[in-house]
Design an enzyme around this catalytic site. Structure first.
Site, mmCIF file in Angstrom:
data_model
loop_
_atom_site.group_PDB
_atom_site.id
_atom_site.type_symbol
_atom_site.label_atom_id
_atom_site.label_comp_id
_atom_site.label_asym_id
_atom_site.label_seq_id
_atom_site.Cartn_x
_atom_site.Cartn_y
_atom_site.Cartn_z
ATOM 1 N N ARG A 62 17.149 -6.199 -33.951
ATOM 2 C CA ARG A 62 16.981 -6.133 -35.744
ATOM 3 C C ARG A 62 18.234 -5.212 -36.099
ATOM 4 N NH1 ARG A 62 10.658 -5.003 -35.395
ATOM 5 N NH2 ARG A 62 11.184 -5.280 -33.206
ATOM 6 N N GLU A 99 7.074 2.430 -23.632
ATOM 7 C CA GLU A 99 5.643 2.861 -23.673
ATOM 8 C C GLU A 99 5.070 2.836 -22.282
ATOM 9 O OE1 GLU A 99 3.435 1.190 -26.669
ATOM 10 O OE2 GLU A 99 1.467 2.379 -26.538
HETATM 11 P P1 AMP Z 1 10.613 3.804 -29.765
HETATM 12 O O1 AMP Z 1 11.534 3.877 -28.679
HETATM 13 O O2 AMP Z 1 9.418 4.187 -29.465
HETATM 14 O O3 AMP Z 1 11.339 4.802 -30.969
HETATM 15 O O4 AMP Z 1 10.363 2.418 -30.646
HETATM 16 C C1 AMP Z 1 11.566 1.730 -31.320
HETATM 17 C C2 AMP Z 1 11.804 0.371 -30.970
HETATM 18 O O5 AMP Z 1 10.698 -0.090 -30.934
HETATM 19 C C3 AMP Z 1 12.497 -0.150 -32.382
HETATM 20 O O6 AMP Z 1 13.651 -0.934 -31.850
HETATM 21 C C4 AMP Z 1 11.363 -0.938 -33.163
HETATM 22 O O7 AMP Z 1 11.840 -2.125 -33.509
HETATM 23 C C5 AMP Z 1 10.171 -1.044 -32.156
HETATM 24 N N1 AMP Z 1 8.958 -0.616 -32.601
HETATM 25 C C6 AMP Z 1 8.241 0.238 -32.221
HETATM 26 N N2 AMP Z 1 7.144 0.489 -32.763
HETATM 27 C C7 AMP Z 1 7.049 -0.462 -33.728
HETATM 28 C C8 AMP Z 1 6.307 -0.955 -34.701
HETATM 29 N N3 AMP Z 1 4.923 -0.418 -34.876
HETATM 30 N N4 AMP Z 1 6.160 -2.172 -35.607
HETATM 31 C C9 AMP Z 1 7.554 -2.836 -35.515
HETATM 32 N N5 AMP Z 1 8.618 -2.358 -34.520
HETATM 33 C C10 AMP Z 1 8.317 -1.253 -33.735
#
Ligand code: AMP
Length: 179
Positions: A62, A99
């Protein structure tokens, strides 16, 4: 604030996707709305409007859509940061935390010249693991990471704070509580 409310209303929330307990923030509805898409891109770049930006780096997938539009807007080049194995030329690679477990992302080794001013773009920042990996990768090849921009912040997960602690200014347009 009206603007925040309007733009926020174009993001669709899907409960329990991709798994139970997650509220998935779906930006396809924002992207499909011409005014919202333009507004989001304008607002993302607003603090950097007067500055010289050499490259915009977008995180798969995205971040490609938004990053391409942002790059056009600030007259910068676009550089993709991809999941491993997708880029054809010589790459630099970094492991980053998800995660559950680790994944790896890559960029072309010659995509950015040392000292170039770069803005990082993705749709959403949650724990910040993905963006942190991207900043480290960019810095590894000598990029000057001027800012990181996201449409959505999930502040309870601490990602934006993590990036700011790495001396990266963070721009987000709206926040959702929880995860
Ligand atoms: P993070 O590495 O935990 O900051 O996760 C960010 C990535 O995961 C981004 O590329 C987001 O598109 C996706 N992502 C994480 N949580 C969500 C959510 N609740 N809704 C949509 N996309 C998410």
């Amino acid at each position: 604030m009206t603007f925040d409310h309007d733009l926020k209303a174009t993001v669709r929330t899907i409960p329990d996707y991709p798994k139970k307990g997650i509220l998935f923030r779906d930006i396809t509805t924002l992207l499909a709305d011409a005014r919202a898409f333009r507004r989001a891109v304008d607002e993302l770049v607003q603090p950097w409007a007067g500055l010289k930006i050499d490259k915009v780096a977008g995180i798969e997938a995205r971040g490609f859509i938004l990053g391409g539009a942002v790059a056009h807007q600030v007259s910068a080049g676009f550089v993709p940061i991809r999941k491993k194995g997708k880029l054809p030329h010589t790459t630099v690679r970094i492991a980053y935390s998800l995660e559950y477990g680790l994944d790896e992302m890559e960029m072309h080794v010659d995509a950015i010249q040392p000292g170039e001013r770069v803005i990082l773009v993705d749709d959403l920042i949650a724990t910040g693991g993905t963006a942190e990996g991207a900043v480290k990768l960019l810095r590894q090849i000598g990029a000057n990471v001027v800012a990181a921009c996201f449409i959505i912040d999930l502040p309870d997960l601490g990602g934006a704070a993590k990036l700011r602690a790495m001396d990266v200014p963070v721009r987000t347009l709206m926040a959702f509580e929880g995860h």
